[in-house]
Every structure is written in C-alpha cells, then in structure tokens.
Enzyme design. Sequence first.
Site, short mmCIF file in Angstrom:
data_model
loop_
_atom_site.label_atom_id
_atom_site.label_comp_id
_atom_site.label_asym_id
_atom_site.label_seq_id
_atom_site.Cartn_x
_atom_site.Cartn_y
_atom_site.Cartn_z
N ARG A 37 0.82 -1.22 0.00
CA ARG A 37 0.00 0.00 0.00
C ARG A 37 0.86 1.26 0.00
NH1 ARG A 37 -1.72 -3.19 3.87
NH2 ARG A 37 -3.77 -4.14 3.79
N ARG A 42 11.81 0.00 7.75
CA ARG A 42 12.46 -0.50 8.97
C ARG A 42 13.97 -0.39 8.77
NH1 ARG A 42 8.25 0.14 10.96
NH2 ARG A 42 6.93 -1.32 12.12
N HIS A 87 11.55 8.37 13.50
CA HIS A 87 10.49 7.39 13.20
C HIS A 87 9.09 8.02 13.35
CE1 HIS A 87 9.64 2.79 13.06
NE2 HIS A 87 8.72 3.48 12.41
N GLU A 114 17.37 1.10 16.49
CA GLU A 114 16.55 2.17 17.02
C GLU A 114 16.33 2.04 18.53
OE1 GLU A 114 13.76 2.82 13.65
OE2 GLU A 114 12.46 3.40 15.29
#
Length: 318
Positions: free
Chosen positions: A157, A237, A284, A266
């Site tokens: 998407r 990611r 993020h 992260e």
Amino acid sequence: MPKPKIFVTRNIPQPALDRLEEVFDVSVHASGASLGREEFLRAVEDADALLCLLTDSIDKELLDAAPKLKCVSNLAVGYNNIDVRYATQKGIAVCNTPGVLTETTADLAWALLMACARRLVEADKYVRESRFDGWGPLLMLGVDVHGKTLGVIGMGRIGRAVARRAEGFGMRVLWFDPKADPGSMPPEYERTDLENLCLQADFISIHAPLTSDTRHLIGAQQFALMGPKTILVNTARGPIVDETALIKALQEKKIAAAGLDVYEREPEVPAELLALDNAVLLPHIGSASIETRTQMALMAAENAIAVINGQEPPARVN
Ligand code: GLV
C-alpha cells in the site's frame, strides 16, 4: 461480570482510550519513560488483551508471562516486533493497523525525498547560523526531482502511494517487489530487479516489511551499483539497510544523500550518521500526524475489542 483487562503500553490518543474503556478494564503505562521489561512482564500477568507499540518486544517470554492473553494489538502496520508464530501456536490473535497510515507515511517519504534533493535541512541550518548574506548562483544547489526516476522497493500500500505521488512530478517509476502481483500494478510502472533499480533510479524509497528476506537487502553491493547522485529514503524498517555500509557510502559520496526515518538499532543513531550533512534524520515519525495516529489507535482498539468479543477483528495477521 468483571470487564476483561487490557494493558496499553504507552499513552495513546484519548478517543481510543475512551473506546477501550467501554469494553475493558484499561491499564495504561502512561509515564513518559519507556516500560521496563520486568514491569512489562508483571503488567501482562492478568491481561486478556495487550495494546502495544512497535518498540515493544512481544517474544516468547512475554507471551508466556500472559496466560490469559487472547489478543496482541500492535499500534503499527509493521509487526516484526512480535513472535507471530509463537502467538499463533498459543491461539493468540495478532493484529495491526494497515491502511489508515498509508497516505501519511507516503507523504513523509516524499518529505524526506524532497528535503534531501533540495538540501532543506542544510539550508535551514545555514540561515539560522546567520550565514545567509544574499542570493548566490551556486548557493545550496540541490538536484531536480521532476522528470527523474523513482525506484520503489516494496510495492504494498505505502509503496504504491509513494509511486502515485511521483506521477505528479512527471517521474518514471521502477519497482522491485518479489511478492507483488505485477498484474495489479499500473502498466506505466516498470517492474525490475533490485540490481537494475539500484543502477537506474535517481531516488530509491524503501517500503518493504522487515523479514528474514529483507534484512540488509540494501548493503555494500547495492550501494556500489548506485551513483553519486542517488538519494535513498527509508521510512520502512532500519535493518533493511546495512547501516554501516550506508554510512560508508554517504561518507565517501558513493551516493548523494539519505533520508532516514528508521535506524538499524533504534533508537540508537550512530554518531557517524549524526555528523553527516548529506543525511536527513527523523525520529520514526512516518505515521505521526494527529489524524492518522488517532485512526491507528482507534483501529488498534477495535481489533482488541473484536477479538475479546469473539468477532473477526478489522486487521488480524495470523
Ligand atoms: C510504523 O513504522 C508502522 O509500522 O506502523
């Protein structure tokens, strides 16, 4: 009858908490500090449902610590933080929030792309440092975006929403996604392999999930194929990109710039990245608009409510 219990690992938009309160006895880890592991394990002991974040590791230990758990509802579309296989074995539903964050995340990928192309962060810093002393023919020259080639890695998407935006810039779109159905793609988008995408795209935007197939999908070999004008954007990611190889490519100007919303370890951001002018670094925030985070939280709430009521949730991944 007492209400079922849900543990929510961080404060989330109020409308979602209000909705959860209608069905659950809600307990929220509301403090600004992240949730300690021991505290987390204790908090799920009597939970029937869990509403968690992509930063919460929902592994075997955690799932075993929650004997009554029926649902793990992740406030994210990505769910690489959850041991889905083990949850499935235990009959626990795992849910996520697809769809509602698509356009917002695509907007941010484009914001990073534009920021890198036109050196917006560097230019802003330049003005703030009072170094702007007048228009200059060679001042802060970036590169054009319109008419160039965009390479999209991962045509789910979000990848498609990013590609759609490129149409407005008159761009050629290349895409790589071994799992996507080419028949469902607009014919003007060109399917290609990763190698060719790295060779031909001026801008590369990553929108794949993190799996064992995509970990370090972009590394030294791929950077060697890119050119000194290539701009890489990652809003998916961090571990999809080999960060050490990326830093080297940026330092040696093997590629022009990188726009990053995600990092390999992260929230740790390597000092070498922080030192680079040709990297735009965000914390993020791909889906971080008021509207979208509210929609995500409401969807996560509806997922948990449906599972507890024995109904099919809006988005179950197992
Ligand atoms: C954000 O990174 C998400 O997966 O929703």
